[in-house]
Design an enzyme around this catalytic site. Structure first.
Site, short mmCIF file in Angstrom:
data_model
loop_
_atom_site.label_atom_id
_atom_site.label_comp_id
_atom_site.label_asym_id
_atom_site.label_seq_id
_atom_site.Cartn_x
_atom_site.Cartn_y
_atom_site.Cartn_z
N HIS A 154 0.82 -1.22 0.00
CA HIS A 154 0.00 0.00 0.00
C HIS A 154 0.84 1.27 0.00
O HIS A 154 0.33 2.35 -0.28
CB HIS A 154 -0.93 0.01 1.22
CG HIS A 154 -2.04 -0.99 1.11
ND1 HIS A 154 -3.33 -0.64 0.81
CD2 HIS A 154 -2.06 -2.33 1.24
CE1 HIS A 154 -4.08 -1.72 0.76
NE2 HIS A 154 -3.34 -2.76 1.03
N ASP A 348 3.65 9.31 -0.60
CA ASP A 348 2.42 8.59 -0.25
C ASP A 348 2.13 7.56 -1.33
O ASP A 348 2.25 7.87 -2.52
CB ASP A 348 1.24 9.58 -0.16
CG ASP A 348 0.25 9.22 0.93
OD1 ASP A 348 0.10 8.02 1.21
OD2 ASP A 348 -0.37 10.14 1.49
P1 ADQ Z 1 -2.92 6.07 4.88
O1 ADQ Z 1 -1.49 6.49 5.03
O2 ADQ Z 1 -3.66 5.88 6.12
O3 ADQ Z 1 -3.05 4.78 3.98
P2 ADQ Z 1 -4.85 7.50 3.06
O4 ADQ Z 1 -4.78 6.82 1.76
O5 ADQ Z 1 -5.02 8.97 2.92
O6 ADQ Z 1 -3.58 7.28 3.99
O7 ADQ Z 1 -6.08 6.91 3.83
C1 ADQ Z 1 -6.50 7.43 5.06
C2 ADQ Z 1 -7.98 7.11 5.32
O8 ADQ Z 1 -8.26 7.46 6.67
C3 ADQ Z 1 -8.92 7.90 4.42
O9 ADQ Z 1 -9.99 7.09 4.04
C4 ADQ Z 1 -9.39 9.05 5.33
O10 ADQ Z 1 -10.70 9.49 5.08
C5 ADQ Z 1 -9.30 8.43 6.70
N1 ADQ Z 1 -8.95 9.49 7.67
C6 ADQ Z 1 -7.84 10.23 7.68
N2 ADQ Z 1 -7.89 11.12 8.68
C7 ADQ Z 1 -9.07 10.96 9.28
C8 ADQ Z 1 -9.73 11.60 10.38
N3 ADQ Z 1 -9.20 12.62 11.03
N4 ADQ Z 1 -10.91 11.14 10.74
C9 ADQ Z 1 -11.49 10.13 10.08
N5 ADQ Z 1 -10.93 9.50 9.05
C10 ADQ Z 1 -9.74 9.91 8.64
C11 ADQ Z 1 -2.16 3.84 3.35
C12 ADQ Z 1 -1.10 4.46 2.43
C13 ADQ Z 1 -1.78 5.32 1.37
C14 ADQ Z 1 -2.80 4.48 0.60
C15 ADQ Z 1 -3.71 3.73 1.54
C16 ADQ Z 1 -4.58 2.73 0.81
O11 ADQ Z 1 -0.18 5.24 3.19
O12 ADQ Z 1 -0.82 5.85 0.47
O13 ADQ Z 1 -3.57 5.32 -0.23
O14 ADQ Z 1 -2.98 3.02 2.53
O15 ADQ Z 1 -3.84 1.85 0.03
#
Ligand code: ADQ
Length: 445
Positions: A154, A348
């Site tokens: 991921h 990311d």
């Molecule tokens: P993450 O590093 O966690 O994921 P991201 O892809 O942005 O990053 O996903 C975060 C999720 O958590 C999103 O669905 C977001 O809505 C939710 N989230 C974030 N902050 C929040 C908050 N304050 N309250 C509620 N929900 C919140 C890892 C990798 C990424 C990759 C994903 C999926 O680092 O690059 O996109 O996995 O493969």
């Protein structure tokens, strides 16, 4: 139809198993609907118990194991999050290597393999997720498991020169060869991993499978949330000011200090926005037990305080900063109300927040997205305002451009981004990966 076996470090917690609400669960929803599924992973508890805890919710069975206290720290905080996470995000300076951590990482992967192997049938399709479990495929093969096994990373994969810093990195590269399908987020990651493997005399077959969201569900949640009490309170509290919104786990890969500095530069260099904007950063604390994350939290507390002290007025607070999580539906309403989505990771894999922001917009009056070109999502969202997040001035200029963009341009850019988000959803991602893993892995559409 073959059984699908999902393996991830974390499995949905028991109270969510009925509805499977989490990110990976949503992405796998179609696959789970079509298959009997076994989801295997860590129970969240430490202990010496060897047998898996078993439970069932609909067609999904869960098997979770405890990790011995002595190995947990080395496996999770040590090697996975203290070494691999910074390395894979090209932040070698933050990485901490200890041989004991690597040994614990390998021991826990073997433990996973030993507990999982007896549960597997030859025609199962096994899909392993993320950097905590890279050695699992090879450990399963060593125990005689012959079924199809795929792996999806991921997070990004760094250049071979950077990866070369990892002590005993060759061994980890060899682990990747045990998988029938090796998936990463974007082509650059695939190229990097394949080159690193080639450099060690291995044949790399990594391919890009960019992950997506479920845009329909997100868009309708955003529409509904617009009229909820929380969204209305937010709107009232802003008193007509444009909202710049950031939503991230509190993680150093997300570029939060640089983002705060970029916003401060906006206020310094473009004084016309004074009192006309508010930045809200929602950043729930994650991995609070790892030292670098505590340092980051202190830095952000200080930066937010300094910006508010320097630029604030008795009736205007420039930065709102919260380290609490927000319910997804509320979040969807906030995205929809924001004038600008500010997503500026230093590295990311994909970044789902960028895609969620796009899906949540009002088509008649969409907000603009300022996006780091180092997020995997930048490949598909080329119509965002792309910035180099290491330069706060570039972020400031991007913000200024977003805040002053004519409505027609905003709509045009948003339409193209929205098409991209719809083209490649969570369901197409899972479907493509499983199709690559085996001809009978998914029912033909
Ligand atoms: P993450 O590093 O966690 O994921 P991201 O892809 O942005 O990053 O996903 C975060 C999720 O958590 C999103 O669905 C977001 O809505 C939710 N989230 C974030 N902050 C929040 C908050 N304050 N309250 C509620 N929900 C919140 C890892 C990798 C990424 C990759 C994903 C999926 O680092 O690059 O996109 O996995 O493969």
């Amino acid at each position: 139809m073959a059984r699908l076996v999902i393996v991830s470090n974390r499995v949905p917690p028991p109270r969510e198993r009925g509805q499977l609400a989490g990110g990976l669960a949503i992405a796998l929803r179609d696959a789970i609907r079509d298959h009997d599924t076994l989801w295997f992973g860590w129970s969240g508890a430490t202990g010496e118990r060897r047998e898996p805890h078993l439970s069932k919710a609909g067609r999904v069975s869960f098997a979770t194991i405890d990790i011995p206290e002595t190995e947990y720290r080395g496996y999770y905080q040590g090697f996975s999050n203290g070494m691999l996470w910074p390395l894979l995000h090209s932040r070698m300076g933050l990485a901490q290597f200890h041989r004991a951590d690597l040994a614990a990482y390998r021991a826990v992967n073997r433990l996973f393999a030993e507990a999982l192997a007896p549960l597997l049938r030859p025609d199962d399709i096994v899909w392993v997720h993320d950097y905590h479990l890279i050695p699992l495929g090879r450990d399963l093969r060593a125990l005689g498991v012959s079924c199809r096994i795929g792996f999806f990373l991921h997070v990004p994969f760094p250049t071979p020169q950077l990866f070369d810093h990892l002590p005993q990195g060759d061994d980890l590269l060899r682990d990747f060869t045990a998988y029938d399908v090796l998936g990463v987020q974007v082509q650059q990651d695939a190229d990097n991993l394949n080159q690193a493997m080639a450099g060690s005399g291995l044949r790399g077959r990594a391919r890009a499978f960019p992950i997506g969201i479920d845009p329909e569900t997100f868009a309708s949640a955003a529409r509904r949330a617009e009229s909820t009490p929380d969204a209305m309170r937010l709107r009232e509290s802003l008193a007509g000011r444009a909202l710049i919104l950031g939503v991230d786990r509190l993680d150093y890969s997300k570029g939060l200090p640089q983002r705060f500095r970029g916003y401060a530069q906006l206020l310094r260099r473009f004084p016309e926005h004074h009192k006309g904007v508010t930045m809200m950063q929602i950043a729930p604390v994650s991995r609070g037990d790892v030292a670098q994350y505590r340092t980051l939290r202190r830095e952000l507390d200080e930066l937010a305080g300094r910006i508010n002290g320097e630029h604030g007025e008795f009736d205007w607070v420039p930065v709102r900063y919260m380290t609490r999580a927000v319910a997804r539906n509320t979040l969807a309403g906030f995205y929809r109300y924001a004038r600008v989505g500010l997503v500026t990771p230093l590295a990311d894999g994909m970044n789902l927040v960028a895609k969620e922001f796009v899906a949540a917009q009002n088509p008649d009056d969409p907000g603009a997205l300022v996006l780091s070109r180092f997020a995997g999502a930048a490949d598909e969202l080329a119509d965002a305002i792309l910035v180099n997040p290491f330069d706060p001035d570039e972020t400031a200029e991007g913000l200024h451009r977003a805040l002053t963009m004519p409505p027609d341009e905003r709509r045009d850019r948003w339409q193209r981004m929205e098409e991209a988000v719809r083209r490649n959803t969570a369901a197409t991602w899972a479907g493509n990966f499983l199709r690559a893993l085996g001809p009978t892995a998914v029912r033909a559409a």
